[in-house]
Design an enzyme around this catalytic site. Structure first.
Site, PDB file in Angstrom:
ATOM      1  N   GLU A 262      33.513  89.689  64.145  1.00  0.00           N
ATOM      2  CA  GLU A 262      33.031  88.289  64.121  1.00  0.00           C
ATOM      3  C   GLU A 262      33.502  87.612  62.835  1.00  0.00           C
ATOM      4  OE1 GLU A 262      28.772  88.142  64.893  1.00  0.00           O
ATOM      5  OE2 GLU A 262      28.911  89.798  66.305  1.00  0.00           O
TER       6      GLU A 262
ATOM      7  N   GLU B  29      22.980  95.169  65.146  1.00  0.00           N
ATOM      8  CA  GLU B  29      22.096  94.878  64.003  1.00  0.00           C
ATOM      9  C   GLU B  29      20.804  95.696  63.959  1.00  0.00           C
ATOM     10  OE1 GLU B  29      21.547  90.624  64.095  1.00  0.00           O
ATOM     11  OE2 GLU B  29      23.666  90.224  63.750  1.00  0.00           O
TER      12      GLU B  29
HETATM   13  C1  XIL Z   1      25.709  83.402  67.210  1.00  0.00           C
HETATM   14  C2  XIL Z   1      26.445  82.358  68.027  1.00  0.00           C
HETATM   15  O1  XIL Z   1      27.675  82.097  67.414  1.00  0.00           O
HETATM   16  C3  XIL Z   1      25.625  81.093  68.145  1.00  0.00           C
HETATM   17  O2  XIL Z   1      26.250  80.184  69.049  1.00  0.00           O
HETATM   18  C4  XIL Z   1      24.202  81.400  68.628  1.00  0.00           C
HETATM   19  O3  XIL Z   1      23.430  80.230  68.597  1.00  0.00           O
HETATM   20  C5  XIL Z   1      23.574  82.469  67.758  1.00  0.00           C
HETATM   21  O4  XIL Z   1      24.392  83.617  67.713  1.00  0.00           O
HETATM   22  N1  XIL Z   1      25.761  87.965  64.908  1.00  0.00           N
HETATM   23  C6  XIL Z   1      26.108  88.148  66.216  1.00  0.00           C
HETATM   24  C7  XIL Z   1      26.483  86.985  67.045  1.00  0.00           C
HETATM   25  O5  XIL Z   1      26.219  89.306  66.662  1.00  0.00           O
HETATM   26  O6  XIL Z   1      26.134  87.149  68.395  1.00  0.00           O
HETATM   27  C8  XIL Z   1      25.890  85.696  66.513  1.00  0.00           C
HETATM   28  O7  XIL Z   1      26.411  84.618  67.276  1.00  0.00           O
HETATM   29  C9  XIL Z   1      26.189  85.541  65.049  1.00  0.00           C
HETATM   30  C10 XIL Z   1      25.607  86.690  64.252  1.00  0.00           C
END
Ligand code: XIL
Length: 371
Positions: free
Chosen positions: A261, A156
């Site tokens: 994701e 990011e």
């Molecule tokens: C999220 C997790 O799913 C949660 O459990 C945590 O509280 C916050 O992070 N982008 C990413 C991930 O790269 O690591 C994030 O994961 C969601 C957004």
């Protein structure tokens, strides 16, 4: 009597869940096309619910820890690392012959406070920050050398308009922080694949910014194997065309694409990004399916899943992995993001551990090759 009740409850709960071993799995159906991954949490790795552990082990060919390898959890103080959870995740994957992705090395979120400040609380110099990045990356990547297929090296770093995010890394080191991170990761494990990961990669200006960065990294002699498109999606956005265009742009920049994701929120959308510090206040109208999802809405979600998945299958020559962000609706982060306390239904298993019916169709689609 008590034993009878417990046995009956157990038998009933087992009956209500078809063992994944009896069905064809996503991992089998996507073999030879791409890895099918899932993000895992520690209770699952620790086996708190044997059904979920089994589903993770059999249904998926790749895993990624949802939190425990991030800088905050794994490196909470300058001279202290928490290896326990990450070690367990890697051992779990090895036991089940799964590929592991390391997520993630350098990110503005879930970063321990010490990383940017000196003993007086002032920002550290560029030299000190660069050295801390080096030590962090060498320690983490080095520990799992040869056991992790690839790393989300930087997460990011861009805004949606294609400019660099004004993070502390960027303010202190400029855009070169990205190059340093890739160099350090490559030094620590020369055989590991290295990825850049972000959300809203389908947004044209953001995708263009990422493509430019990929070219600059390659020109600087850095290894970069793939761009990870987080793919936190909504019912109507991004469009299938936008997804397809972003995959083509990345392919043309000479990198593979990973869907890292994936989830599709079924709820009204309050925010279209995935910057985890965003919080929106609760409102009942934003949480309409507490009593269940009406059939017409479920059908719409199923169609959306298949529309998007068919793009991944179509581009499986360049899409190396499709990872779902969480196993089931009970554990999805979207129940608390960007609004706390909602009930979302964005992933492939439901709250009772049942594989959703759409998975059968995904399997058919993957085996057929196209929609
Ligand atoms: C999220 C997790 O799913 C949660 O459990 C945590 O509280 C916050 O992070 N982008 C990413 C991930 O790269 O690591 C994030 O994961 C969601 C957004």
């Amino acid at each position: 009597m008590k034993t009878f009740v417990i046995t009956a409850v157990l038998a009933f709960s087992m009956l209500s869940v078809t063992p994944s071993s009896a069905k064809e799995t996503l991992a089998e159906a996507t073999k030879g096309k791409f890895l099918m991954g899932v993000a895992v949490n520690m209770p699952q790795v620790n086996g708190f619910d044997p059904i979920q552990t089994e589903q993770i082990a059999t249904e998926f060919s790749a895993i990624v820890p949802e939190n425990c390898m991030k800088p905050g959890p794994i490196h909470p103080e300058e001279n202290r690392f928490n290896w326990e959870d990450a070690d367990k995740v890697v051992a779990f994957a090895e036991k089940n012959k799964q590929v592991v992705t390391g997520h993630c090395l350098i990110w503005h979120s879930q970063l321990p406070r010490w990383f940017f400040v000196d003993s007086t609380g002032a920002d550290v110099s560029p030299e000190v920050l660069k050295e801390r990045m080096r030590q962090h990356i060498h320690a983490v990547v080095g520990r799992y050398k040869g056991r992790i297929k690839g790393w989300d090296v930087v997460n990011e770093a861009f805004e949606d308009n294609g400019s660099y995010r004004n993070s502390k890394f960027f303010r202190i080191l400029g855009k070169d922080f990205i190059k340093y991170a890739f160099q350090f990761a490559h030094e620590a494990d020369p055989n590991a694949e290295l990825y850049y990961n972000d959300y809203n990669v389908e947004t044209p200006s953001k995708c263009d910014g990422i493509v430019k960065m990929v070219k600059e990294l390659k020109e600087a002699g850095c290894r970069i194997d793939a761009v990870g498109s987080q793919s936190h999606m909504h019912m109507d956005s991004p469009s299938v065309e936008a997804i397809e265009t972003s995959i083509k742009k990345l392919r043309d920049a000479g990198v593979q694409v990973l869907i890292t994701e994936w989830d599709i929120s079924i709820l009204p959308s309050a925010y279209s990004g995935a910057n985890i510090s965003t919080q929106v206040g609760y409102a009942e109208k934003m949480d309409p399916y507490r009593a269940g999802v009406p059939d017409s809405v479920q059908q719409k979600w199923n169609k959306r899943v298949l529309d998007v998945f068919s793009i991944y299958v179509k581009y499986s020559d360049v899409v190396d992995r499709v990872t779902v962000w969480g196993l089931n609706d009970n554990g999805t982060w979207l129940n608390n993001f960007p609004i706390r306390g909602r009930m979302d239904y964005p992933v492939l298993f439901d709250r009772k551990n049942n594989r959703k019916s759409v998975v059968d169709e995904m399997i058919r689609l993957a085996k057929k090759g196209t929609k």
